[in-house]
Motif scaffolding. Structure first.
Motif, PDB file in Angstrom:
ATOM      1  N   VAL A 171       0.063  -0.372  20.476  1.00  0.00           N
ATOM      2  CA  VAL A 171      -0.413  -0.888  19.192  1.00  0.00           C
ATOM      3  C   VAL A 171       0.279  -0.149  18.055  1.00  0.00           C
ATOM      4  CG1 VAL A 171      -2.410  -1.208  17.677  1.00  0.00           C
ATOM      5  CG2 VAL A 171      -2.666  -1.548  20.142  1.00  0.00           C
ATOM      6  N   ASP A 172       0.946  -0.920  17.197  1.00  0.00           N
ATOM      7  CA  ASP A 172       1.483  -0.386  15.941  1.00  0.00           C
ATOM      8  C   ASP A 172       0.297  -0.344  14.982  1.00  0.00           C
ATOM      9  OD1 ASP A 172       2.391  -0.196  13.330  1.00  0.00           O
ATOM     10  OD2 ASP A 172       4.133  -1.480  13.631  1.00  0.00           O
ATOM     11  N   GLY A 173      -0.240   0.851  14.817  1.00  0.00           N
ATOM     12  CA  GLY A 173      -1.460   0.997  14.019  1.00  0.00           C
ATOM     13  C   GLY A 173      -1.196   1.511  12.624  1.00  0.00           C
ATOM     14  N   ALA A 174      -0.136   1.017  12.007  1.00  0.00           N
ATOM     15  CA  ALA A 174       0.148   1.448  10.624  1.00  0.00           C
ATOM     16  C   ALA A 174      -1.081   1.214   9.739  1.00  0.00           C
ATOM     17  CB  ALA A 174       1.360   0.708  10.078  1.00  0.00           C
ATOM     18  N   ARG A 175      -1.841   0.143  10.054  1.00  0.00           N
ATOM     19  CA  ARG A 175      -3.082  -0.140   9.303  1.00  0.00           C
ATOM     20  C   ARG A 175      -4.286  -0.235  10.245  1.00  0.00           C
ATOM     21  NH1 ARG A 175       0.857  -3.382   6.972  1.00  0.00           N
ATOM     22  NH2 ARG A 175       1.545  -2.586   4.941  1.00  0.00           N
ATOM     23  N   ASP A 220       0.839  -1.200   0.000  1.00  0.00           N
ATOM     24  CA  ASP A 220       0.000   0.000   0.000  1.00  0.00           C
ATOM     25  C   ASP A 220       0.875   1.252   0.000  1.00  0.00           C
ATOM     26  OD1 ASP A 220       0.782  -0.899   2.489  1.00  0.00           O
ATOM     27  OD2 ASP A 220      -1.237  -0.942   3.344  1.00  0.00           O
ATOM     28  N   ASN A 221       2.167   1.082   0.252  1.00  0.00           N
ATOM     29  CA  ASN A 221       3.087   2.217   0.124  1.00  0.00           C
ATOM     30  C   ASN A 221       3.414   2.532  -1.331  1.00  0.00           C
ATOM     31  OD1 ASN A 221       3.486   2.901   2.792  1.00  0.00           O
ATOM     32  ND2 ASN A 221       5.173   1.465   3.077  1.00  0.00           N
ATOM     33  N   HIS A 222       3.077   1.614  -2.251  1.00  0.00           N
ATOM     34  CA  HIS A 222       3.320   1.907  -3.670  1.00  0.00           C
ATOM     35  C   HIS A 222       2.258   2.863  -4.221  1.00  0.00           C
ATOM     36  CE1 HIS A 222       6.178  -1.576  -4.971  1.00  0.00           C
ATOM     37  NE2 HIS A 222       6.429  -1.186  -3.728  1.00  0.00           N
ATOM     38  N   ASN A 253       6.879   8.952   9.944  1.00  0.00           N
ATOM     39  CA  ASN A 253       6.793   7.602   9.372  1.00  0.00           C
ATOM     40  C   ASN A 253       6.446   6.575  10.453  1.00  0.00           C
ATOM     41  OD1 ASN A 253       9.335   6.784  10.590  1.00  0.00           O
ATOM     42  ND2 ASN A 253      10.309   8.023   9.014  1.00  0.00           N
ATOM     43  N   GLY A 254       6.128   5.379   9.984  1.00  0.00           N
ATOM     44  CA  GLY A 254       5.606   4.366  10.892  1.00  0.00           C
ATOM     45  C   GLY A 254       6.642   3.838  11.870  1.00  0.00           C
ATOM     46  N   ALA A 255       7.855   3.624  11.382  1.00  0.00           N
ATOM     47  CA  ALA A 255       8.901   3.120  12.286  1.00  0.00           C
ATOM     48  C   ALA A 255       9.202   4.181  13.350  1.00  0.00           C
ATOM     49  CB  ALA A 255      10.151   2.767  11.492  1.00  0.00           C
ATOM     50  N   GLY A 256       9.211   5.435  12.930  1.00  0.00           N
ATOM     51  CA  GLY A 256       9.443   6.529  13.884  1.00  0.00           C
ATOM     52  C   GLY A 256       8.318   6.616  14.909  1.00  0.00           C
ATOM     53  N   ALA A 257       7.092   6.418  14.444  1.00  0.00           N
ATOM     54  CA  ALA A 257       5.949   6.434  15.376  1.00  0.00           C
ATOM     55  C   ALA A 257       6.111   5.332  16.410  1.00  0.00           C
ATOM     56  CB  ALA A 257       4.642   6.250  14.595  1.00  0.00           C
ATOM     57  N   ASN A 258       6.569   4.167  15.955  1.00  0.00           N
ATOM     58  CA  ASN A 258       6.788   3.066  16.906  1.00  0.00           C
ATOM     59  C   ASN A 258       7.867   3.443  17.921  1.00  0.00           C
ATOM     60  OD1 ASN A 258       4.880   1.359  15.833  1.00  0.00           O
ATOM     61  ND2 ASN A 258       6.313   0.317  14.473  1.00  0.00           N
ATOM     62  N   MET A 259       8.968   4.031  17.424  1.00  0.00           N
ATOM     63  CA  MET A 259      10.070   4.352  18.343  1.00  0.00           C
ATOM     64  C   MET A 259       9.633   5.380  19.390  1.00  0.00           C
ATOM     65  SD  MET A 259      12.371   2.306  17.555  1.00  0.00           S
ATOM     66  CE  MET A 259      11.216   1.191  16.785  1.00  0.00           C
ATOM     67  N   THR A 316      -2.414  -7.013  11.721  1.00  0.00           N
ATOM     68  CA  THR A 316      -1.132  -7.676  11.915  1.00  0.00           C
ATOM     69  C   THR A 316      -0.353  -7.712  10.600  1.00  0.00           C
ATOM     70  OG1 THR A 316      -1.837  -9.902  11.286  1.00  0.00           O
ATOM     71  CG2 THR A 316      -2.267  -9.230  13.569  1.00  0.00           C
ATOM     72  N   GLU A 317       0.887  -8.102  10.706  1.00  0.00           N
ATOM     73  CA  GLU A 317       1.738  -8.220   9.521  1.00  0.00           C
ATOM     74  C   GLU A 317       1.254  -9.337   8.604  1.00  0.00           C
ATOM     75  OE1 GLU A 317       2.703  -7.555  12.515  1.00  0.00           O
ATOM     76  OE2 GLU A 317       3.902  -5.734  12.313  1.00  0.00           O
ATOM     77  N   LEU A 318       0.350 -10.195   9.079  1.00  0.00           N
ATOM     78  CA  LEU A 318      -0.208 -11.256   8.230  1.00  0.00           C
ATOM     79  C   LEU A 318      -1.620 -10.901   7.764  1.00  0.00           C
ATOM     80  CD1 LEU A 318       1.182 -14.419  10.051  1.00  0.00           C
ATOM     81  CD2 LEU A 318       2.086 -13.229   8.072  1.00  0.00           C
ATOM     82  N   HIS A 370      11.351  -5.671  10.493  1.00  0.00           N
ATOM     83  CA  HIS A 370      11.533  -4.779   9.342  1.00  0.00           C
ATOM     84  C   HIS A 370      11.962  -3.360   9.717  1.00  0.00           C
ATOM     85  CE1 HIS A 370       9.494  -7.941   7.031  1.00  0.00           C
ATOM     86  NE2 HIS A 370      10.102  -7.398   6.009  1.00  0.00           N
ATOM     87  N   GLU A 371      12.520  -3.190  10.897  1.00  0.00           N
ATOM     88  CA  GLU A 371      12.939  -1.829  11.253  1.00  0.00           C
ATOM     89  C   GLU A 371      14.431  -1.796  11.559  1.00  0.00           C
ATOM     90  OE1 GLU A 371       9.940  -0.123  13.904  1.00  0.00           O
ATOM     91  OE2 GLU A 371       8.395  -0.557  12.409  1.00  0.00           O
ATOM     92  N   ALA A 372      15.155  -2.726  10.909  1.00  0.00           N
ATOM     93  CA  ALA A 372      16.623  -2.735  10.953  1.00  0.00           C
ATOM     94  C   ALA A 372      17.178  -2.688  12.379  1.00  0.00           C
ATOM     95  CB  ALA A 372      17.174  -1.570  10.114  1.00  0.00           C
ATOM     96  N   ALA A 374       6.272  -9.221  14.270  1.00  0.00           N
ATOM     97  CA  ALA A 374       6.056  -7.770  14.463  1.00  0.00           C
ATOM     98  C   ALA A 374       7.011  -6.944  13.596  1.00  0.00           C
ATOM     99  CB  ALA A 374       6.272  -7.397  15.931  1.00  0.00           C
ATOM    100  N   HIS A 375       6.486  -5.881  13.047  1.00  0.00           N
ATOM    101  CA  HIS A 375       7.315  -5.010  12.210  1.00  0.00           C
ATOM    102  C   HIS A 375       8.530  -4.513  12.979  1.00  0.00           C
ATOM    103  CE1 HIS A 375       8.143  -1.823   9.197  1.00  0.00           C
ATOM    104  NE2 HIS A 375       7.527  -2.647   8.390  1.00  0.00           N
ATOM    105  N   ILE A 376       8.350  -4.205  14.258  1.00  0.00           N
ATOM    106  CA  ILE A 376       9.488  -3.712  15.063  1.00  0.00           C
ATOM    107  C   ILE A 376      10.577  -4.783  15.196  1.00  0.00           C
ATOM    108  CG2 ILE A 376       8.313  -1.920  16.419  1.00  0.00           C
ATOM    109  CD1 ILE A 376       8.102  -3.996  18.725  1.00  0.00           C
TER     110      ILE A 376
HETATM  111  C1  LIG Z   1       2.873  -2.815  10.508  1.00  0.00           C
HETATM  112  C2  LIG Z   1       3.872  -1.756  10.114  1.00  0.00           C
HETATM  113  N1  LIG Z   1       4.370  -0.953  11.063  1.00  0.00           N
HETATM  114  C3  LIG Z   1       5.259   0.007  10.774  1.00  0.00           C
HETATM  115  C4  LIG Z   1       5.672   0.224   9.473  1.00  0.00           C
HETATM  116  C5  LIG Z   1       6.735   1.258   9.237  1.00  0.00           C
HETATM  117  O1  LIG Z   1       6.331   2.302   8.456  1.00  0.00           O
HETATM  118  P1  LIG Z   1       7.428   3.232   7.716  1.00  0.00           P
HETATM  119  O2  LIG Z   1       8.020   2.397   6.642  1.00  0.00           O
HETATM  120  O3  LIG Z   1       6.601   4.382   7.258  1.00  0.00           O
HETATM  121  O4  LIG Z   1       8.436   3.631   8.713  1.00  0.00           O
HETATM  122  C6  LIG Z   1       5.164  -0.571   8.441  1.00  0.00           C
HETATM  123  C7  LIG Z   1       5.601  -0.346   7.040  1.00  0.00           C
HETATM  124  O5  LIG Z   1       5.439  -1.134   6.154  1.00  0.00           O
HETATM  125  C8  LIG Z   1       4.245  -1.603   8.771  1.00  0.00           C
HETATM  126  O6  LIG Z   1       3.764  -2.421   7.831  1.00  0.00           O
END
Ligand SMILES: Cc1ncc(COP(=O)(O)O)c(C=O)c1O
Length: 349
Positions: free
Chosen positions: A175-179, A14-16, A66-72, A148-150, A96-98, A91-93
């Protein structure tokens, strides 16, 4: 790979997707004259009021980039120096957040294998044994993603049960509420029902995947945590100087339920795709479709054929699971064209 207008619609993320026209209009409307920086502007006041309107008078909203920043920022509010976060292993944290949580927050992630990406109260209870033991990191936060990521969603009751289990042990629920919008659209409920009313302490409200340009909100429901947010947001490099343009986007999504229209449409397109593959030989759903993600299991030959023309991510090469995402701007025609190609690829095996 370059994507241009002749390329078929992406099903990778959905980021595309681009930016929703109403959000762009809100940016343009905010682009008049000067305004105080760092949130001292009137668009940010409107956004803060909208957060209270939608999530309740005790909710404090802070716009971030951004979402990762919101989580942090959200997680940093609740952590001490020897703490741990209990979260699903998907979990994205964690994935996928390096390693941002480990590196920037200095926290241990207690990752839990889950069914369908969803943490259960028993998963929390099973990880409390080390509390008080100076040899172990101390769990202080439970973090889940909604959706969730799934692509699955926690119901309001499931969130409330997790909040109760966390609070009973003195932990907070993040809650990571990216979606988050997709989850509320799935249940046909208000955003408040799966956050404030369910006992969540801190969450992010994702704008970017819902039609914004670069706009997320950290929302704090525990009043004892709010004073620290401006400092942690600045320290986490998530404080936008020209904040009015971020706030205006979030307000646009929260006006007349644009967030719901965008999310519900994306979810419907995912259902259309999932229903369309039901009779395709060799293709099956790997997860229930509850948001804008379709996880499907495909023979690798079909995946290879489709990936010559379409963008999407293989999720698990070993099992053949792929992830297809829809967005606010995915049309029924995009889905039907994709389905035609899936059927042709399956027929040519
Ligand atoms: C569930 C979830 N949380 C956080 C993020 C991070 O968002 P961003 O890439 O904007 O930092 C994503 C991005 O794909 C995500 O899918």
């Amino acid at each position: 790979m370059l994507i241009d207008s002749t390329y078929p619609k992406s099903f990778a993320s959905d980021n595309h997707a681009g930016v929703h026209p109403d959000v762009l209009e809100a940016i343009t409307a905010a682009n008049h004259g000067d305004a105080p920086a760092y949130g001292g502007d009137r668009w940010t006041s409107v956004f803060e009021d909208k957060i209270k309107e939608v999530f309740g008078p005790g909710a404090e909203g802070f716009a971030v980039l951004n979402g990762a920043g919101a989580n942090m920022v959200g997680l940093a509010l609740m952590l001490g120096r020897y703490d741990a976060i209990i979260c699903p292993d998907s979990a994205h944290i964690a994935t996928h957040e390096a390693g941002a949580a480990e590196r920037l927050l200095g926290v241990k992630l207690m990752t839990v294998p889950t069914e369908q990406g969803k943490l259960r109260p028993a998963d929390i209870e099973a990880r409390l044994g080390g509390i008080g033991n100076p040899h172990e990191s101390q769990p202080t936060v439970v973090s889940i993603s909604q959706a969730t990521e799934l692509g699955t969603c926690y119901s309001p009751e499931e969130i409330a049960d997790l909040a109760s289990a966390a609070h009973a042990a003195g932990l907070r629920l993040h809650v990571d509420g990216a979606r988050l919008a997709n989850a509320a659209a799935h249940f046909g409920c208000d955003l408040k029902a799966i956050t404030t009313d369910a006992g969540v302490d801190v969450f992010s409200f994702g704008g970017t995947k819902n039609g914004a340009l670069a706009a997320e909100a950290v929302v704090v429901l525990d009043p004892s945590l709010t004073d620290a947010v401006p400092f942690l947001r600045r320290q986490s490099l998530q404080l936008a100087s020209k904040m009015r343009f971020i706030s205006a986007q979030l307000s646009a999504l929260l006006t007349d339920d644009l967030w719901r229209r965008n999310a519900a449409h994306a979810n419907q397109m995912a259902v259309r795709l999932a229903e369309g593959i039901a009779d395709v030989p060799g293709v099956s759903l790997a997860q229930p479709v509850q948001s804008n993600a379709v996880f499907a299991t495909l023979p690798s030959a079909i995946t290879e054929t489709l990936r010559r023309r379409y963008l999407f991510h293989p999720w698990d090469e070993a099992t053949g699971v792929v992830r297809w995402m829809t967005a606010f701007d995915t049309t029924p025609e995009h889905v039907d064209d994709f389905l035609d190609d899936i059927r042709k690829a399956a027929a040519s095996l």
